[in-house]
Design a protein around this motif. Structure first.
Motif, PDB file in Angstrom:
ATOM      1  N   MET A 167      87.076 -15.273  36.336  1.00  0.00           N
ATOM      2  CA  MET A 167      86.570 -13.784  35.775  1.00  0.00           C
ATOM      3  C   MET A 167      87.629 -12.839  35.897  1.00  0.00           C
ATOM      4  O   MET A 167      88.357 -12.748  36.742  1.00  0.00           O
ATOM      5  CB  MET A 167      85.341 -13.094  36.283  1.00  0.00           C
ATOM      6  CG  MET A 167      85.058 -11.953  36.080  1.00  0.00           C
ATOM      7  SD  MET A 167      83.593 -11.104  37.047  1.00  0.00           S
ATOM      8  CE  MET A 167      83.887 -11.415  38.672  1.00  0.00           C
ATOM      9  N   ALA A 208      89.919  -9.364  35.779  1.00  0.00           N
ATOM     10  CA  ALA A 208      89.674  -8.087  36.703  1.00  0.00           C
ATOM     11  C   ALA A 208      89.071  -7.154  35.842  1.00  0.00           C
ATOM     12  O   ALA A 208      88.271  -6.250  36.405  1.00  0.00           O
ATOM     13  CB  ALA A 208      90.983  -7.635  37.374  1.00  0.00           C
ATOM     14  N   THR A 255      78.349 -13.140  36.292  1.00  0.00           N
ATOM     15  CA  THR A 255      79.529 -12.330  37.014  1.00  0.00           C
ATOM     16  C   THR A 255      80.035 -11.377  35.922  1.00  0.00           C
ATOM     17  O   THR A 255      79.720 -11.775  34.583  1.00  0.00           O
ATOM     18  CB  THR A 255      80.613 -13.332  37.434  1.00  0.00           C
ATOM     19  OG1 THR A 255      80.977 -14.049  36.400  1.00  0.00           O
ATOM     20  CG2 THR A 255      80.067 -14.261  38.541  1.00  0.00           C
ATOM     21  N   TRP A 256      80.250 -10.453  36.340  1.00  0.00           N
ATOM     22  CA  TRP A 256      81.054  -9.292  35.355  1.00  0.00           C
ATOM     23  C   TRP A 256      81.828  -8.186  36.224  1.00  0.00           C
ATOM     24  O   TRP A 256      81.480  -8.214  37.471  1.00  0.00           O
ATOM     25  CB  TRP A 256      80.032  -8.561  34.561  1.00  0.00           C
ATOM     26  CG  TRP A 256      79.031  -7.749  35.218  1.00  0.00           C
ATOM     27  CD1 TRP A 256      79.231  -6.177  35.206  1.00  0.00           C
ATOM     28  CD2 TRP A 256      77.884  -8.020  35.888  1.00  0.00           C
ATOM     29  NE1 TRP A 256      78.124  -5.586  35.988  1.00  0.00           N
ATOM     30  CE2 TRP A 256      77.462  -6.562  36.490  1.00  0.00           C
ATOM     31  CE3 TRP A 256      77.164  -9.103  36.138  1.00  0.00           C
ATOM     32  CZ2 TRP A 256      76.099  -6.446  37.186  1.00  0.00           C
ATOM     33  CZ3 TRP A 256      76.077  -8.994  36.701  1.00  0.00           C
ATOM     34  CH2 TRP A 256      75.250  -7.791  37.289  1.00  0.00           C
ATOM     35  N   SER A 257      82.675  -7.459  35.858  1.00  0.00           N
ATOM     36  CA  SER A 257      83.268  -6.835  36.419  1.00  0.00           C
ATOM     37  C   SER A 257      83.273  -5.193  35.330  1.00  0.00           C
ATOM     38  O   SER A 257      83.352  -5.487  34.278  1.00  0.00           O
ATOM     39  CB  SER A 257      84.782  -6.994  36.530  1.00  0.00           C
ATOM     40  OG  SER A 257      85.595  -6.084  37.172  1.00  0.00           O
ATOM     41  N   TRP A 313      87.154  -0.183  39.417  1.00  0.00           N
ATOM     42  CA  TRP A 313      86.391  -1.161  38.827  1.00  0.00           C
ATOM     43  C   TRP A 313      85.881  -1.862  40.041  1.00  0.00           C
ATOM     44  O   TRP A 313      86.260  -1.737  41.117  1.00  0.00           O
ATOM     45  CB  TRP A 313      87.277  -2.088  38.085  1.00  0.00           C
ATOM     46  CG  TRP A 313      87.482  -1.684  36.690  1.00  0.00           C
ATOM     47  CD1 TRP A 313      88.313  -0.698  36.404  1.00  0.00           C
ATOM     48  CD2 TRP A 313      87.076  -2.279  35.428  1.00  0.00           C
ATOM     49  NE1 TRP A 313      88.661  -0.450  35.012  1.00  0.00           N
ATOM     50  CE2 TRP A 313      87.740  -1.420  34.500  1.00  0.00           C
ATOM     51  CE3 TRP A 313      86.420  -3.373  35.076  1.00  0.00           C
ATOM     52  CZ2 TRP A 313      87.672  -1.840  33.104  1.00  0.00           C
ATOM     53  CZ3 TRP A 313      86.194  -3.566  33.962  1.00  0.00           C
ATOM     54  CH2 TRP A 313      86.801  -2.608  32.833  1.00  0.00           C
ATOM     55  N   CYS A 319      83.669  -5.661  40.791  1.00  0.00           N
ATOM     56  CA  CYS A 319      82.965  -7.169  40.341  1.00  0.00           C
ATOM     57  C   CYS A 319      81.818  -7.181  41.059  1.00  0.00           C
ATOM     58  O   CYS A 319      81.303  -6.749  42.160  1.00  0.00           O
ATOM     59  CB  CYS A 319      84.144  -7.959  40.521  1.00  0.00           C
ATOM     60  SG  CYS A 319      84.627  -8.524  42.198  1.00  0.00           S
ATOM     61  N   GLU A 363      78.282 -10.239  41.142  1.00  0.00           N
ATOM     62  CA  GLU A 363      77.550 -11.512  40.831  1.00  0.00           C
ATOM     63  C   GLU A 363      76.087 -11.279  41.001  1.00  0.00           C
ATOM     64  O   GLU A 363      75.727 -10.820  41.910  1.00  0.00           O
ATOM     65  CB  GLU A 363      78.019 -12.533  41.772  1.00  0.00           C
ATOM     66  CG  GLU A 363      77.455 -13.930  41.657  1.00  0.00           C
ATOM     67  CD  GLU A 363      77.868 -14.847  42.786  1.00  0.00           C
ATOM     68  OE1 GLU A 363      77.612 -16.177  42.592  1.00  0.00           O
ATOM     69  OE2 GLU A 363      78.380 -14.471  43.864  1.00  0.00           O
ATOM     70  N   SER A 413      84.121  -8.692  46.390  1.00  0.00           N
ATOM     71  CA  SER A 413      84.353 -10.059  46.572  1.00  0.00           C
ATOM     72  C   SER A 413      85.182 -10.189  47.916  1.00  0.00           C
ATOM     73  O   SER A 413      85.707  -9.105  48.478  1.00  0.00           O
ATOM     74  CB  SER A 413      85.396 -10.374  45.444  1.00  0.00           C
ATOM     75  OG  SER A 413      86.760  -9.368  45.536  1.00  0.00           O
TER      76      SER A 413
END
Length: 164
Positions: A1, A3, A17-19, A90, A92, A94, A104
């Motif tokens: 993924m 950043a 998942t995403w950010s 930002w 991230c 899950e 993370s």
């Protein structure tokens, strides 16, 4: 993924998942809590070192403790100064069948859906509250309804759902 990828991606293990960007005020609030904790550690070291120095009447050892605390605080203020200077924070995420994770590595925070007592659905984020723990999950606008439905279907029926 990547950043700065605002697209939700389904992973081979079935998780998503995403950010995405988060609110600067929310980010700063979290950083402020961390800064206060670090300052608290320095104060504790100074008080404990002072008490031991007083007990043994060895004030030179307190100078060593004070010097170490000063270096620790310099490093702390430098690190948090950099953290507070971030203009566009930002985060991230899950999302799995049983939990949602923010962050993370060692800084990640997991929240099990079954522990949710309150779920707040705002325009840009979903906030889940447990007895002690709370997590705020920012979601890309185009995927908000998907994430909202996914989480709603996994939290218990007695969870208090609020809409802002």
């Amino acid at each position: 993924m990547s950043a700065n990828s605002e697209t939700i991606t389904k992973q081979p293990n079935g998780s998503y998942t995403w950010s995405c960007p988060i609110e600067k005020d929310y980010y700063n609030k979290g950083m402020g809590i961390g800064l206060k904790a670090c300052i608290g550690i320095a104060v504790f070291l100074l008080l404990f070192g002072g008490a031991i120095s007083w007990q043994y009447r060895d004030f030179q050892s307190f100078l060593i403790v004070a010097g170490c605390a000063a270096v620790y605080l310099l490093i702390t203020f430098a690190a948090f100064g950099l953290a507070f200077s971030v203009k566009d924070p930002w985060e991230c995420y899950e999302m799995t069948e049983t939990y949602v994770k923010s962050g993370s590595g060692k800084s990640s925070v997991y929240f099990d859906y079954e522990k949710a007592r309150i779920a707040v659905f705002a325009r840009k984020y979903i906030e889940l509250h447990g007895k002690i723990q709370k997590i705020r999950v920012y979601v890309p606008e185009k995927d908000f309804s998907f994430v909202k439905g996914y989480i709603q279907s996994r939290i218990s029926g007695d969870c208090d759902m609020r809409y802002e």
